[in-house]
Design an enzyme around this catalytic site. Structure first.
Site: not given
Lengths: 99, 464
Positions: B390-392, B431
């Protein structure tokens, strides 16, 4: 016993630090976790220090704390080794020759 | 006899350094850990011949070795690959605890000696390093245990008390004062208080740190334990400990900086601000809507394209879908699809963790590419399959200055023609940041458990 006090120890600290730095600089990202685990295993050498500390312990309190030191150190070394070995066991190349 | 012991330590030190060196290449890594293992056995066995290891405590030593070793062997053999990072944290913490306990023994001996004070009995330099090693080892011990609890999702809270930062500073000052007291003391009480303060400090420092930053923290504690072990080597006059500890300390610190850099976070930032506590900024509200497709449609998209890149994340590992995924990749390859894996430096819970998980499923490591190697290729890629990451892959890191993850290097999956995202639910990532990628025109969402979705895809590709 070899004397490792003062300046000699400083040299050893410095050279060992350089060695550690050099070893890591060219490592591919895929090996970061196994390497962290491997270095975690290597500081399991603390068990040797713990054995010496327990060896010279005299009062019951010192013996108890020394016992804990050896126990924890042994767990660090053994656990670190098994986990690293298990991780590295999985690295295979698509070329079969280095099985 | 003593010469033989020293010689064994010397050989062990060589084996450690060359073992670590060999571990930095995939081809020789297994040999490396074996060399280091031989070194460890050699050093441990040799220590029984050490002049300080008297007969009185020999039984105690053997019992402690047996219990500690058996416990660690049992847990290490049983642990799942996905839980590896927290186990590394645990074993590392134990090492730190061991270093702390050694310091406690040395300090107690110094305190009850005839000299009257710890400093006089041990010598100022030795006493100083014993105290320094004690603080570092204790902090690494309690901190690693908190890190374990956080990664294992047993501990969710990010504060213990109000005004956490002030508490941390106060505890650090108290520890320092107590260390000063121990330095000049001839009694046991300050030693006890000193260790209580140092252990509390480790807990207080680690609790506010967000789960996403934990790998960097574990790496830092790993380096710190190494340093503590090195200092213990000086206290005990043991070169093997000095060398092995310092090598790990230096290597570990560098590794920590590499990891922090990969996440575009400074170490100071990670340690002294709570990432998880940062509220999402108001403007990061995503516009547009998610476009959902079924798993079968997704499989057709991939089956009829030429170039596919797969971006796996921790969600894949949690769903244990990596084996099924590899099965699908093999089927796609039979349809002449060029498939590659792209790994973000912090994919999984630690750098390299995802590589281990893929390797476990049988994916050859030459199909797996680092972010820097593959980021240019997304523009020429037909379909990118994002599974459990997700965040990456959040373009906000590139575009939205108000985003908490702004500046973090990401995989530029949104440059590909089509993006398929397999995701369990509609929630935000680890996050807590909303992902704009999911709302893009060229993105299709497949909702469901990764294991189920991939199984369905395998069936579809089989029928093509």
């Amino acid at each position: 016993m070899i004397e490792v006090g003062g300046l000699v120890a400083l040299y050893v600290f410095m050279l060992a630090a350089v060695a550690g730095y050099e070893v890591i600089t060219r490592v591919p990202v895929i090996l970061h976790t196994p390497l962290m685990s491997g270095s975690n295993f290597i500081h399991g050498i603390v068990v040797v220090g713990a054995m010496v500390a327990l060896g010279v312990a005299e009062t019951p309190m010192e013996q108890a704390v020394g016992f804990i030191a050896v126990l924890l150190g042994a767990a660090n070394a053994v656990g670190g080794y098994v986990v690293t070995e298990r991780m590295l066991d999985m690295f295979k190349s698509s070329k079969k020759e280095d099985g | 006899m003593s010469v033989l012991v020293q010689l064994s330590y010397f050989v062990a030190s060589i084996l450690f350094i060359f073992g670590l060196k060999a571990m930095s290449s995939p081809v020789t890594a297994r040999k490396g850990v074996m060399w280091a293992g031989v070194g460890m056995v050699l050093a441990t066995v040799a220590t029984f011949g050490h002049p300080s290891v008297g007969m009185e405590n020999l039984t105690l030593i053997l019992i402690a070795l047996a219990i500690g070793g058996a416990f660690a062997w049992y847990t290490a053999v049983k642990v799942q690959m996905t839980e590896m990072p927290q186990m590394v944290a645990v074993y590392n913490g134990l090492g730190g605890g061991s270093a702390g306990a050694i310091a406690a023994v040395s300090l107690m001996q110094g305190a009850r000696s005839d000299e009257g004070s710890v400093a006089a009995a041990m010598g100022s330099d030795v006493a100083l390093l014993a105290l320094l090693g004690a603080v570092i080892g204790s902090v690494a011990f309690s901190g690693s245990m908190v890190a374990w609890a956080k990664l294992d999702e047993r501990l969710k809270r990010s504060t213990l008390v109000e005004k956490h930062q002030q508490w941390n500073i106060a505890l650090a000052v108290i520890t320092l004062i107590l260390a000063f007291w121990v330095f000049h003391t001839g009694s046991g009480l300050p030693i006890l208080l000193f260790f209580v303060a140092a252990l509390a400090l480790g807990i207080f420092i680690t609790v506010p740190i967000g789960g996403a930053d934990m790998p960097v923290v574990i790496s830092l504690f790993n380096a710190l334990t190494g340093l503590a072990v090195g200092f213990k080597g000086y206290v005990l006059g043991n070169l093997a400990l000095i060398i092995a500890g310092t090598v790990v300390g230096a290597a570990g610190l560098l590794l920590t900086f590499l990891m922090a850099k990969a996440m575009n976070r400074s170490l100071v930032n990670i340690l002294f601000s709570g990432f998880g506590a940062a509220p999402p900024s108001a403007e990061s509200e995503a516009e547009g809507e998610m476009k959902e497709v079924g798993a079968a449609d997704g499989a057709y998209m991939m089956g009829y394209s030429d170039r596919v890149i797969i971006v796996p994340g921790y969600g894949l590992a949690v769903a244990q879908a990596q084996h099924k995924l590899w099965e699908m990749v093999e089927l796609l390859q039979k349809h002449d699809v060029d498939v590659k894996f792209a790994i973000h430096p912090v994919a999984g819970r630690m750098p390299g963790h995802m590589n281990v998980l893929l390797a476990e499923a049988g994916v050859p490591y030459d199909m797996i590419f680092d972010m820097d190697e593959i980021n240019e290729e997304f523009e020429d890629t037909d379909v990118v399959l994002v599974i459990g990451a997700n965040d990456v892959v959040n373009p906000a890191a590139r575009e939205d200055e108000g985003s908490p993850i702004y500046g973090m290097p990401i995989l530029n999956v949104d440059y590909a023609d089509q993006v398929l995202v397999v995701k369990r639910g509609r929630g935000a990532g680890f996050s807590g940041v909303e992902n704009k990628l999911f709302f893009r025109d060229n993105t299709r969402m497949v909702f469901g458990d990764a294991q189920k979705v991939v199984s369905e895809m395998v069936q579809t590709v089989k029928g093509m």
